[in-house]
Write an enzyme that holds these catalytic residues in place. Structure first.
Site, short mmCIF file in Angstrom:
data_model
loop_
_atom_site.label_atom_id
_atom_site.label_comp_id
_atom_site.label_asym_id
_atom_site.label_seq_id
_atom_site.Cartn_x
_atom_site.Cartn_y
_atom_site.Cartn_z
N ARG A 24 38.28 -9.06 10.19
CA ARG A 24 38.81 -9.76 9.26
C ARG A 24 40.58 -8.66 8.83
NH1 ARG A 24 37.74 -14.22 5.35
NH2 ARG A 24 39.41 -13.99 3.88
N ILE A 59 40.67 -15.31 1.14
CA ILE A 59 41.20 -14.13 0.50
C ILE A 59 41.89 -13.07 1.32
CG2 ILE A 59 40.20 -12.36 -0.82
CD1 ILE A 59 39.89 -15.01 -2.25
N HIS A 96 45.64 -22.12 -9.08
CA HIS A 96 43.94 -22.35 -8.87
C HIS A 96 43.55 -23.74 -10.08
CE1 HIS A 96 39.57 -21.06 -8.91
NE2 HIS A 96 39.79 -21.03 -10.06
N ASP A 104 46.34 -10.45 -6.93
CA ASP A 104 45.94 -9.30 -7.00
C ASP A 104 44.85 -8.75 -6.00
OD1 ASP A 104 44.17 -8.65 -9.98
OD2 ASP A 104 43.80 -9.63 -8.21
N GLY A 131 41.89 -8.92 -6.31
CA GLY A 131 40.46 -9.58 -6.88
C GLY A 131 40.63 -10.97 -6.25
N ASP A 158 41.19 -14.66 -7.73
CA ASP A 158 41.83 -15.20 -8.70
C ASP A 158 41.88 -14.41 -9.99
OD1 ASP A 158 39.77 -18.02 -7.40
OD2 ASP A 158 41.83 -17.61 -6.95
C1 GRF Z 1 44.84 -27.31 -5.21
O1 GRF Z 1 43.99 -27.81 -6.50
C2 GRF Z 1 44.50 -25.80 -5.36
O2 GRF Z 1 44.54 -25.29 -6.69
C3 GRF Z 1 42.99 -25.82 -4.75
O3 GRF Z 1 43.06 -26.62 -3.71
C4 GRF Z 1 43.92 -27.61 -3.93
C5 GRF Z 1 44.80 -27.78 -2.89
O4 GRF Z 1 45.44 -29.09 -3.01
N1 GRF Z 1 42.76 -24.35 -4.30
P1 GRF Z 1 46.50 -29.40 -1.75
O5 GRF Z 1 46.27 -29.01 -0.44
O6 GRF Z 1 47.72 -28.69 -2.30
O7 GRF Z 1 46.81 -31.03 -1.84
#
Ligand code: GRF
Length: 201
Positions: A66, A93, A110, A142, A144, A146
């Site tokens: 990773r 991540i 998010h 950061d 973590g 989200d």
């Molecule tokens: C978004 O809602 C993002 O927050 C989540 O996955 C979705 C990605 O959508 N992690 P896209 O690929 O930008 O259409």
């Protein structure tokens, strides 16, 4: 500002940024210089190619560890000398190497109101919990999951009969506008982070 955008899926947030920049990056204050992904064959990469942008893919399974993947992703990103990196649905991540280079200028979106419902299933988790409102959060990444300083949030109601797809689409309508607004302001105005507070000049 030079942006590198990282995607893992349909790339509609990427598309919203592309549409906002249009043919006048100076007005928006930023230009997307490359799009990176953790997998091939996704619409997000097709959107980038259609816009004539360079793309790169770094798949975890191609690396012995990773950490080596993280370094490879960081180096591929750094090659484009971004001022700001935007995770627009990037579903991995990142680790120490990536954060060493881009921490403090790496933004994620998010689809929930952090700190509620972090992780890969924020939409499903809010729905399952029986929340009445949810939304989206644009934040700095950061070390973590989200957990970085929040820049902006948007509220979305959960309706009776919503399934995950319907709710996620309703969230994305708000999320795309929020991301475009935030990235533009960060790029045009400059910013600094004081603990958990983000100050945009
Ligand atoms: C978004 O809602 C993002 O927050 C989540 O996955 C979705 C990605 O959508 N992690 P896209 O690929 O930008 O259409």
């Amino acid at each position: 500002a030079r942006l590198v955008v990282l995607v893992s899926g349909s790339g509609t947030n990427l598309q919203a940024l592309l549409d906002a920049i249009g043919d006048d990056p100076a007005a928006y204050g930023a230009q997307i210089v490359a799009v990176g992904a953790d997998r091939d064959g996704i619409a997000g990469l097709e959107r980038a190619e259609r816009a004539g942008l360079p793309t790169f893919v770094r798949r975890v399974k191609d690396y012995a560890s990773r950490e080596e993947w993280d370094l490879a992703l960081a180096e591929a990103t750094a090659a484009y000398e971004p001022d700001l990196v935007v995770s627009a649905g990037f579903m991995k991540i990142v680790g120490k190497e990536f954060l060493a280079r881009f921490g403090g200028r790496f933004v994620n979106t998010h689809p929930a109101l952090l700190p509620s419902f972090p992780g890969a299933h924020g939409v499903r988790d809010a729905l399952a919990y029986g929340a009445k409102v949810t939304g989206c959060t644009v934040h700095f990444v950061d070390d973590g999951v989200d957990t970085g300083p929040i820049i902006a949030q948007g509220v979305v109601e959960i309706r009776d009969g919503d399934d995950e797809a319907a709710l996620h689409e309703r969230i994305k309508e708000v999320e795309r506008r929020l991301l475009v607004d935030v990235v533009g302001r960060l790029a045009r105005n400059g910013f600094h982070i004081e603990g958990r507070k983000v100050v945009i000049q």
